[in-house]
Motif scaffolding. Structure first.
Motif, PDB file in Angstrom:
ATOM      1  N   THR A 233     -11.519 -14.662 -10.947  1.00 22.08           N
ATOM      2  CA  THR A 233     -12.439 -15.687 -11.469  1.00 22.08           C
ATOM      3  C   THR A 233     -12.290 -16.975 -10.662  1.00 22.08           C
ATOM      4  O   THR A 233     -11.345 -17.123  -9.878  1.00 22.08           O
ATOM      5  N   ASP A 234     -13.196 -17.911 -10.920  1.00 25.64           N
ATOM      6  CA  ASP A 234     -13.142 -19.193 -10.201  1.00 25.64           C
ATOM      7  C   ASP A 234     -12.035 -20.098 -10.744  1.00 25.64           C
ATOM      8  O   ASP A 234     -11.592 -21.015 -10.068  1.00 25.64           O
ATOM      9  N   SER A 235     -11.572 -19.853 -11.972  1.00 27.58           N
ATOM     10  CA  SER A 235     -10.540 -20.705 -12.597  1.00 27.58           C
ATOM     11  C   SER A 235      -9.457 -19.796 -13.180  1.00 27.58           C
ATOM     12  O   SER A 235      -9.449 -19.506 -14.391  1.00 27.58           O
ATOM     13  N   LEU A 236      -8.552 -19.359 -12.328  1.00 30.92           N
ATOM     14  CA  LEU A 236      -7.591 -18.325 -12.697  1.00 30.92           C
ATOM     15  C   LEU A 236      -6.667 -18.755 -13.839  1.00 30.92           C
ATOM     16  O   LEU A 236      -6.503 -18.032 -14.827  1.00 30.92           O
ATOM     17  N   LYS A 237      -6.073 -19.919 -13.713  1.00 32.98           N
ATOM     18  CA  LYS A 237      -5.114 -20.402 -14.707  1.00 32.98           C
ATOM     19  C   LYS A 237      -5.772 -20.572 -16.073  1.00 32.98           C
ATOM     20  O   LYS A 237      -5.235 -20.145 -17.099  1.00 32.98           O
ATOM     21  N   GLN A 238      -6.961 -21.180 -16.068  1.00 31.18           N
ATOM     22  CA  GLN A 238      -7.667 -21.411 -17.324  1.00 31.18           C
ATOM     23  C   GLN A 238      -8.129 -20.083 -17.949  1.00 31.18           C
ATOM     24  O   GLN A 238      -8.077 -19.901 -19.169  1.00 31.18           O
ATOM     25  N   ALA A 239      -8.581 -19.148 -17.096  1.00 24.52           N
ATOM     26  CA  ALA A 239      -9.023 -17.849 -17.588  1.00 24.52           C
ATOM     27  C   ALA A 239      -7.849 -17.071 -18.196  1.00 24.52           C
ATOM     28  O   ALA A 239      -8.005 -16.409 -19.240  1.00 24.52           O
ATOM     29  N   GLU A 240      -6.689 -17.163 -17.575  1.00 28.37           N
ATOM     30  CA  GLU A 240      -5.494 -16.496 -18.097  1.00 28.37           C
ATOM     31  C   GLU A 240      -5.157 -17.027 -19.492  1.00 28.37           C
ATOM     32  O   GLU A 240      -4.934 -16.259 -20.436  1.00 28.37           O
ATOM     33  N   LYS A 241      -5.154 -18.352 -19.627  1.00 30.75           N
ATOM     34  CA  LYS A 241      -4.858 -18.980 -20.918  1.00 30.75           C
ATOM     35  C   LYS A 241      -5.897 -18.581 -21.968  1.00 30.75           C
ATOM     36  O   LYS A 241      -5.566 -18.250 -23.110  1.00 30.75           O
ATOM     37  N   PHE A 242      -7.174 -18.593 -21.568  1.00 24.68           N
ATOM     38  CA  PHE A 242      -8.270 -18.269 -22.482  1.00 24.68           C
ATOM     39  C   PHE A 242      -8.157 -16.816 -22.993  1.00 24.68           C
ATOM     40  O   PHE A 242      -8.318 -16.559 -24.185  1.00 24.68           O
ATOM     41  N   LEU A 243      -7.860 -15.890 -22.082  1.00 23.66           N
ATOM     42  CA  LEU A 243      -7.750 -14.489 -22.480  1.00 23.66           C
ATOM     43  C   LEU A 243      -6.547 -14.252 -23.392  1.00 23.66           C
ATOM     44  O   LEU A 243      -6.614 -13.464 -24.340  1.00 23.66           O
ATOM     45  N   ARG A 244      -5.447 -14.939 -23.119  1.00 23.60           N
ATOM     46  CA  ARG A 244      -4.273 -14.830 -24.003  1.00 23.60           C
ATOM     47  C   ARG A 244      -4.607 -15.332 -25.404  1.00 23.60           C
ATOM     48  O   ARG A 244      -4.213 -14.735 -26.407  1.00 23.60           O
TER      49      ARG A 244
END
Length: 307
Positions: A233-244
Motif C-alpha cells: 500500500t501507499d501507507s504501510l505503517k498506517q495500513a498495518e495499524k488499521f488492519l490490526r
C-alpha cells in the motif's frame, strides 16, 4: 519421570579453534521420530558420535533415558542401537553370518532374534547370500538389522538413505516409520535432505554451523510454509495499524509490504475493499507460496547437497 529419551545440555565439541558443535540442547521425546537436519558439515555426525559416547564433548552433558551418559555409559548404551555412516560388515560372510557375529558381540542370548530382524528389514530371502553381492540398499538394511539386534529402546541412524536409489530410499523410509508404533522405539535420524525428513519425522531439529537453529514439531515447520497474502500500500505503517485494529493478523515483509496468514478469496476481497474505502491505495495484493524447502534454505542460508 521425564519423557525425554535424549537430552543434551550445552553440548559442544571444539577442535582447536573450530567449534564443530556449539552449545546444542537436543530434546527427543519418547516415541518421536526425530529428524536431525542440516547441510553436510553442519555438525550432525559429530553430535551423534557424542550421543553414542564415541567421542567426548569439550563441554556440556548427554542424558539418555534420564541418565548421565558419562556416568552410566555401558548400561545406557545397552538400550541403544545405531548405524553411523557406512555399516560395517564382513563381505565374504552371508547376511546371517554377519548377524550371528554381531549377536555374539552384543551378547544377545536368543539366536532366533536374527531371523526376527531379517524379517523386519526384509532380508530373509537373502540371508544366505554373501554380503559382498548385496546391493547398497540391502547393505543399509543389514546395518539397520544389526542395530536392531539388541531390541533397542532408542535407534540412532546417521544419513541412512545416503547413496540409495529411489526404491532403496522408500524401503528405509517405510521401515523407520514402523518403529515407534510396532516396537515402541524412539528414532533419531539425521539427514541433509528436508524432503526425506518431512516424510517420516514427527519432530525436527535443524543444525547450522554447529548451532541448533530450530527445534519443534514438523507441524510447526509446515505451518511456516503455508501460503500468505502479500499486500503493498501507499501507507504501510498506517495500513498495518488499521488492519490490526480490525482484528487481522499482520506482519511486516521488510519495508515494502505486509503479510497476512489468511489467503482465501473472500478475505482478500474484504481486506482490499476495507483499505480502499478507508482511503488507502492498494498497489498490489497477491498470494505468496513457500515450500518447506524454501523455509529450510532460509533457515540454513545454504543450498542443500544434491546427493
Amino acid at each position: 519421570m521425564s519423557s525425554l529419551i535424549v537430552e543434551t545440555t550445552g553440548l559442544t565439541k571444539r577442535y582447536k579453534k573450530h567449534e564443530a558443535v556449539n552449545k546444542v540442547d537436543l530434546k527427543v521425546q519418547k516415541g518421536d521420530i526425530y529428524g536431525f537436519l542440516g547441510p553436510n558439515g553442519a555438525g550432525k555426525t559429530t553430535t551423534i558420535r557424542m550421543l553414542l559416547g564415541l567421542i567426548r564433548p569439550t563441554e556440556g552433558e548427554v542424558h539418555l533415558f534420564g541418565e548421565n551418559l558419562a556416568e552410566n555409559r555401558m548400561s545406557i548404551l545397552g538400550k541403544v542401537g545405531s548405524l553411523v555412516e557406512t555399516p560395517s560388515y564382513y563381505g565374504h560372510l552371508t547376511g546371517f553370518e554377519n548377524l550371528e557375529a554381531m549377536r555374539r558381540l552384543l551378547r544377545v542370548e536368543d539366536p532366533s532374534r536374527i531371523d526376527q530382524v531379517l524379517e523386519l528389514v526384509r532380508l530373509t530371502g537373502a540371508k544366505d547370500k554373501a554380503v559382498k553381492d548385496y546391493s547398497l540398499g540391502m547393505k543399509q538394511r543389514l546395518g539397520i538389522a544389526m542395530a536392531l539386534l539388541n531390541e533397542p529402546e532408542l535407534l540412532i541412524l546417521d544419513e541412512p538413505t545416503n547413496g540409495l536409489d529411489p526404491a532403496g530410499i522408500h524401503e528405509i523410509r517405510e521401515l523407520i516409520k514402523e518403529m515407534p508404533g510396532k516396537f515402541g522405539m524412539t528414532v533419531l535420524v539425521s539427514s541433509h535432505l528436508l524432503s526425506e525428513v518431512d516424510q517420516i519425522a514427527t519432530r525436527v531439529g535443524i543444525i547450522k554451523e554447529g548451532k541448533l537453529i530450530f527445534q519443534d514439531s514438523i507441524e510447526v515447520l509446515r505451518k511456516e510454509s503455508r501460503p500468505r497474502l502479500r499486500l503493498v500500500t501507499d501507507s504501510l505503517k498506517q495500513a498495518e495499524k488499521f488492519l490490526r485494529e480490525n482484528h487481522y493478523e499482520v506482519m511486516r515483509d521488510g519495508e515494502e509490504a505486509l503479510l497476512l496468514t489468511e489467503t482465501d478469496m473472500k478475505t482478500s476481497a474484504d481486506i482490499n475493499r476495507l483499505l480502499v474505502e478507508n482511503g488507502f491505495e492498494v498497489c498490489r495484493i497477491e498470494e505468496i507460496k513457500r515450500s518447506l524447502e524454501d523455509i529450510f534454505l532460509e533457515l540454513t542460508g545454504k543450498e542443500t547437497d544434491s546427493r
